[in-house]
Design an enzyme around this catalytic site. Structure first.
Site, PDB file in Angstrom:
ATOM      1  N   ASP A 151     -44.611   1.650 -44.743  1.00 19.75           N
ATOM      2  CA  ASP A 151     -44.975   2.469 -44.566  1.00 19.75           C
ATOM      3  C   ASP A 151     -45.973   3.573 -43.667  1.00 19.75           C
ATOM      4  O   ASP A 151     -47.370   2.418 -43.954  1.00 19.75           O
ATOM      5  CB  ASP A 151     -45.048   3.549 -46.763  1.00 19.75           C
ATOM      6  N   ASP A 185     -36.842   7.595 -44.317  1.00 22.06           N
ATOM      7  CA  ASP A 185     -37.345   7.992 -45.214  1.00 22.06           C
ATOM      8  C   ASP A 185     -37.368   9.446 -44.780  1.00 22.06           C
ATOM      9  O   ASP A 185     -36.501  10.570 -45.534  1.00 22.06           O
ATOM     10  CB  ASP A 185     -39.008   8.213 -46.584  1.00 22.06           C
TER      11      ASP A 185
END
Length: 221
Positions: A151, A185
């Site tokens: 991430d 995401d």
């Protein structure tokens, strides 16, 4: 909407997602942060669990983290097969363009994170206090199916102490938006958002007929 167009969306998202993750993994050490704007930062974190860093072992304490990680990865793979079937079925049935775009986004995002979970433990060494190497000679930081999701997108739009009158959060320091996430995401969230906000349009069985009639009209004109 054709399978070719849906495939283009999926491939495009996968390329952006994986190129961004590989760049971060090979140029940032874990915890490194670059401030682009006050409200947007590149912050390298790794997530070896579910959304928001939650782990399956938090809910099932009697299983090890390794087993929990494997179960989660296998569940993700099964889920992606299910989403893929939904996408192909929707295209075959000539479902609405809105539905196919939304499912394509969800499929691409889920597949992007699965690639991390399945392969990154083998493809990279760890990023603790160092920049990781792609295909290191000494081997990766984990085994197959035990990789961590990369991430990097962080949007701390607002930081401050919440007013005392706000339930639960009153008087506490709060950051909006705190979670760090990735392109995959974003694709999943966008796809789900489309299904929620444009639910009637997405599941309108008459839309393909309208589009077909419009195409015939334009052809005749």
């Amino acid at each position: 909407m054709s399978l070719k167009k849906a495939s283009f969306i999926i491939i495009l998202i996968l390329l952006i997602d994986q190129l961004s993750k590989i760049y971060i993994k090979t140029h940032f050490a874990l915890g490194d942060r670059t401030i682009v704007f006050n409200w947007f930062q590149i912050a390298f974190v790794e997530n070896d669990g579910m959304a928001w860093g939650t782990k399956l072992s938090d809910f099932i304490p009697f299983i090890s983290e390794e087993t929990a990680k494997l179960c989660l990865t296998l569940f993700r793979i099964i889920a992606v097969f299910g989403i893929g079937y939904w996408l192909l079925s929707s295209i075959k049935k000539q479902a609405s363009k809105t539905l196919i775009i939304a499912v394509s986004l969800i499929f691409a995002g889920a597949l992007g994170n699965i690639i991390d979970s399945v392969f990154y433990g083998v493809l990279f060494n760890d990023s603790y206090s160092q920049v990781a190497t792609f295909l290191p000679a000494e081997g990766g930081y984990g085994s197959l199916f035990h990789g961590k999701v990369v991430d990097m997108l962080h949007f701390p739009i607002w930081k401050g102490v919440m007013p005392d009158w706000i339930p639960f959060f009153g008087g506490k320091f709060f950051t909006f938006f705190e979670p760090v996430f990735n392109v995959a995401d974003v694709a999943i969230s966008t796809g789900i958002g489309i299904l929620v906000l444009f639910n009637k349009k997405a599941f309108n069985e008459n839309e393909p007929i309208k589009e077909h009639n419009a195409a015939n009209y334009e052809a005749n004109v």
